[in-house]
Design an enzyme around this catalytic site. Structure first.
Site, PDB file in Angstrom:
ATOM      1  N   HIS A 103       0.853  -1.200   0.000  1.00 14.22           N
ATOM      2  CA  HIS A 103       0.000   0.000   0.000  1.00 14.22           C
ATOM      3  C   HIS A 103       0.881   1.239   0.000  1.00 14.22           C
ATOM      4  O   HIS A 103       2.025   1.202   0.453  1.00 14.22           O
ATOM      5  CB  HIS A 103      -0.949   0.010   1.204  1.00 14.22           C
ATOM      6  CG  HIS A 103      -0.255  -0.127   2.507  1.00 14.22           C
ATOM      7  ND1 HIS A 103       0.162  -1.346   3.005  1.00 14.22           N
ATOM      8  CD2 HIS A 103       0.122   0.800   3.428  1.00 14.22           C
ATOM      9  CE1 HIS A 103       0.757  -1.160   4.163  1.00 14.22           C
ATOM     10  NE2 HIS A 103       0.763   0.141   4.446  1.00 14.22           N
ATOM     11  N   HIS A 105       1.004   5.241   1.014  1.00 13.98           N
ATOM     12  CA  HIS A 105       0.401   6.305   1.809  1.00 13.98           C
ATOM     13  C   HIS A 105       0.479   7.614   1.018  1.00 13.98           C
ATOM     14  O   HIS A 105       1.558   7.970   0.523  1.00 13.98           O
ATOM     15  CB  HIS A 105       1.182   6.538   3.107  1.00 13.98           C
ATOM     16  CG  HIS A 105       1.173   5.378   4.056  1.00 13.98           C
ATOM     17  ND1 HIS A 105       0.388   5.362   5.193  1.00 13.98           N
ATOM     18  CD2 HIS A 105       1.863   4.214   4.074  1.00 13.98           C
ATOM     19  CE1 HIS A 105       0.598   4.229   5.859  1.00 13.98           C
ATOM     20  NE2 HIS A 105       1.494   3.527   5.208  1.00 13.98           N
TER      21      HIS A 105
HETATM   22  P1  AMP Z   1       2.009   0.453   7.315  1.00 18.85           P
HETATM   23  O1  AMP Z   1       2.682   0.785   8.609  1.00 18.85           O
HETATM   24  O2  AMP Z   1       2.673   1.125   6.133  1.00 18.85           O
HETATM   25  O3  AMP Z   1       1.818  -1.029   7.118  1.00 18.85           O
HETATM   26  O4  AMP Z   1       0.611   1.151   7.385  1.00 18.85           O
HETATM   27  C1  AMP Z   1      -0.563   0.507   7.704  1.00 18.85           C
HETATM   28  C2  AMP Z   1      -1.609   1.584   7.780  1.00 18.85           C
HETATM   29  O5  AMP Z   1      -2.892   0.974   7.721  1.00 18.85           O
HETATM   30  C3  AMP Z   1      -1.568   2.399   9.081  1.00 18.85           C
HETATM   31  O6  AMP Z   1      -1.386   3.788   8.754  1.00 18.85           O
HETATM   32  C4  AMP Z   1      -2.920   2.119   9.724  1.00 18.85           C
HETATM   33  O7  AMP Z   1      -3.429   3.257  10.379  1.00 18.85           O
HETATM   34  C5  AMP Z   1      -3.756   1.709   8.533  1.00 18.85           C
HETATM   35  N1  AMP Z   1      -4.883   0.838   8.848  1.00 18.85           N
HETATM   36  C6  AMP Z   1      -4.884  -0.243   9.663  1.00 18.85           C
HETATM   37  N2  AMP Z   1      -6.096  -0.818   9.662  1.00 18.85           N
HETATM   38  C7  AMP Z   1      -6.880  -0.091   8.828  1.00 18.85           C
HETATM   39  C8  AMP Z   1      -8.239  -0.174   8.414  1.00 18.85           C
HETATM   40  N3  AMP Z   1      -9.058  -1.133   8.853  1.00 18.85           N
HETATM   41  N4  AMP Z   1      -8.707   0.763   7.554  1.00 18.85           N
HETATM   42  C9  AMP Z   1      -7.904   1.751   7.117  1.00 18.85           C
HETATM   43  N5  AMP Z   1      -6.599   1.879   7.448  1.00 18.85           N
HETATM   44  C10 AMP Z   1      -6.094   0.973   8.303  1.00 18.85           C
END
Ligand code: AMP
Length: 119
Positions: A103, A105
Site C-alpha cells: 500500500h 500512503h
Molecule cells: P504500514 O505501517 O505502512 O503497514 O501502514 C498501515 C496503515 O494501515 C496504518 O497507517 C494504519 O493506520 C492503517 N490501517 C490499519 N487498519 C486499517 C483499516 N481497517 N482501515 C484503514 N486503514 C487501516
C-alpha cells in the site's frame, strides 16, 4: 490461497468484508482513508490483488499506480485538504510495515502542520 492472503486485512477491505471509507477506485487499485490518519485526508492506495510489498508488484501496474497517486493527490489539493503531500511506502517490518499487503500512503501536507515525514 496462502494463509497470509486468507487472513489479510486489506484483501478483506478490497472484498468489502471489512468496512472502509473508499475515496478512489480503478481496475486494479482502491484508495481508502487511513483509520489512524497523520493528517486529514491521509489515503492508502491499495492494489486489489494481494502482494506482500512493492517487490512483489508487477511493473506493469506502474502506470496505473502513478495515475492513482496523482488523482488522489489532486483531489486532496482541490478539496483544500493539501498544499503538498508525501507519498510513502513501508516495506517489511524493519521499515515500519504493519499490514503485509502492499500500500502507498498519500499524506496531505499544509504549511505549519508540524508533521515530520520528509527524509
Ligand atoms: P504500514 O505501517 O505502512 O503497514 O501502514 C498501515 C496503515 O494501515 C496504518 O497507517 C494504519 O493506520 C492503517 N490501517 C490499519 N487498519 C486499517 C483499516 N481497517 N482501515 C484503514 N486503514 C487501516
Amino acid at each position: 490461497m496462502v494463509k497470509e492472503e486468507k487472513e489479510c486485512l486489506f484483501c478483506k477491505i478490497v472484498k468489502g468484508e471489512i468496512p472502509s471509507k473508499k475515496v478512489y477506485e480503478d481496475d486494479n487499485f482502491i484508495g481508502i482513508l487511513d483509520v489512524n490518519p497523520k493528517s486529514e485526508g491521509h489515503t492508502l492506495i491499495i492494489p486489489k490483488k494481494h502482494f506482500r510489498n512493492v517487490l512483489d508488484m508487477p511493473v506493469t501496474l506502474g502506470n496505473e499506480l502513478l495515475d492513482a497517486i496523482k488523482k488522489v493527490s489532486l483531489d486532496l489539493i482541490n478539496q483544500g485538504k493539501a498544499e503538498g503531500f508525501n507519498v510513502c511506502i513501508n516495506n517489511e517490518a524493519v521499515a515500519g510495515q504493519e499490514v503485509f499487503h502492499a500500500h502507498f500512503h498519500v499524506v496531505p501536507r499544509k504549511k505549519g502542520d508540524g508533521l515530520r515525514l520528509s527524509l
